[in-house]
Design an enzyme around this catalytic site. Sequence first.
Site, short mmCIF file in Angstrom:
data_model
loop_
_atom_site.label_atom_id
_atom_site.label_comp_id
_atom_site.label_asym_id
_atom_site.label_seq_id
_atom_site.Cartn_x
_atom_site.Cartn_y
_atom_site.Cartn_z
N ASN A 214 -5.88 -6.11 -7.31
CA ASN A 214 -5.24 -6.97 -6.31
C ASN A 214 -5.34 -8.39 -6.85
OD1 ASN A 214 -4.93 -8.89 -4.18
ND2 ASN A 214 -5.26 -7.29 -2.66
N GLU A 245 -0.55 -7.11 -4.11
CA GLU A 245 -0.42 -8.48 -3.59
C GLU A 245 0.09 -9.41 -4.70
OE1 GLU A 245 -2.76 -11.27 -0.34
OE2 GLU A 245 -3.91 -9.78 -1.43
N TYR A 323 -0.75 -1.06 -1.53
CA TYR A 323 -1.46 -2.16 -0.88
C TYR A 323 -1.42 -1.88 0.62
CZ TYR A 323 -2.49 -6.97 0.67
OH TYR A 323 -3.04 -8.08 1.28
N ASP A 363 -5.59 -1.50 -3.35
CA ASP A 363 -6.40 -2.11 -2.28
C ASP A 363 -6.13 -1.32 -1.02
OD1 ASP A 363 -7.58 -3.64 -0.34
OD2 ASP A 363 -6.49 -5.49 -0.80
N ASN A 365 -7.96 -1.46 1.64
CA ASN A 365 -8.39 -2.28 2.78
C ASN A 365 -9.31 -1.55 3.75
OD1 ASN A 365 -7.83 -5.08 3.12
ND2 ASN A 365 -5.64 -4.64 2.99
N ASP A 460 -9.65 -12.96 -5.53
CA ASP A 460 -10.79 -12.64 -4.68
C ASP A 460 -11.19 -11.17 -4.82
OD1 ASP A 460 -8.45 -11.82 -3.48
OD2 ASP A 460 -8.84 -12.76 -1.53
N HIS A 461 -10.38 -10.41 -5.55
CA HIS A 461 -10.71 -9.03 -5.93
C HIS A 461 -10.97 -9.01 -7.43
CE1 HIS A 461 -9.12 -6.76 -2.28
NE2 HIS A 461 -8.65 -7.98 -2.08
#
Length: 470
Positions: A214, A245, A323, A363, A365, A460-461
């Site tokens: 991601n 993303e 995603y 991802d 989530n 951030d991943h």
Amino acid sequence: MKVKAAEATDHNSHQMDDDQKEIEAMTVQELRATLRQAYAPFFFVFGFCWKLGLPVKGLKQELISSLRLHIDSNLPGGSSGEEIKKTTSSIRSESVTIKRKIRNRVEESTEDDCNSSEAYGEKRVKQSTEKNLKSKVSSKGKKKSRLKEEEASLTISRKVLKTDEIISSSLQSEPWTVLAHKKPEKDWKAYNPKTMRPPPLPEGTKSVKIMTWNVNGLRALLKLESFSALQLAQRENFDVLCLQETKIQVKDVEEVRKALSDGYDHSFWSCSVSKLGYSGTAIISRIKPVSVRYGTGLSGSDHDMEGRIVTAEFDSFYLISTYVPNSGDGLKRLSYRIEEWDRTLSKYIKELEKSKPVVLTGDLNCAHEEIDIYNPAGNKRSAGFTIEERQSFKENFLDKGFVDTFRKQHPGVVGYTYWGYRHGTRKTNKGWRLDYFLVSESIAGNVHDSYILPDINGSDHCPIGLILKL
């Protein structure tokens, strides 16, 4: 190979027995000194070693348990059992030396005082002489003993501080090597790719190396000087890269294609059309797929408007880059997520599985279990860790025969793939595991390695990888 492995196992077993005997023979003071040196970085970085739940004070048995756990868990900073043994031996040696010197000083002091007391005793009665002699020996012995102990304590403290500076520097550059969890179980360990990945497959073994990431905005990542997506290709030499993303629009695809590394001639992009510069997925491959499809293809579905799924069919499996929608602030999309999206995706991959095994990655989530998130108690109603999402993840994917490859390979290992930008949680490894490789049960045994690359920044991943034998 098997004989060598057996010999290594036997050697390790004997080494562990020796370590245990060495620990049990230590005094309380030696145990405390060893633990302080082993956990020195936590006193200066986090304030207290209690962050790990491992005390450096208490009864001897508690200290022995803490030191054993440290050696078994290889924590913190990757200290090995052999290093702890060296530390223990050093401290015990200092302790023995200190005790011997103190005893010698006391004996010398006693001898000197006895000689002077004999001359003094000629002027005093015998009873008075003996009383004074005992008093002097006791006073001087205690004073010299105290001085020696203080000097020894200061020497050990200096060594601990020096060791702390070295280890603290290492922890700042590799925070994932520290077990970071609010409520860790006894046998949990921190994931360290340097020590926990298997050796490479024998040359000539047919396999495919897939990575997923991601990127939280691909255009920005391609421009990074510190570490770009292009450098990832050079370093990891993957066969296929899945992205989530990407946040690019259809009009940007050709420009991005030109920036890709040579050799990856096949790329497929799904962009959001309902909200521009949002979401987006891709598959970039050096292997030409048999076919490619975008979305789930289910008629009348709104799921395909946000560019969340790309599927590539290869000779022996399907690969899906996805995603999964975040449930959002205030969990406003929670019901959509668990009642519509998860069920649709599950139905889609089970349909594909009728013809070939499936590799689902991206991802997703959802931090499925408490081991997958730093602070489970504080995130019970946070998107990605609600009971509803975790239950849906289990029912729609795991219970349908898909295997969480990382958790299968590392059942008691804490490894995160996401750290929020807020509060600088990556520096302290307070993260979530949201990125996965789920595979059909029929090919789960072909997984050679399912791994995380926490050292790669830019998003951030972090990227994760899968090596699958074909």
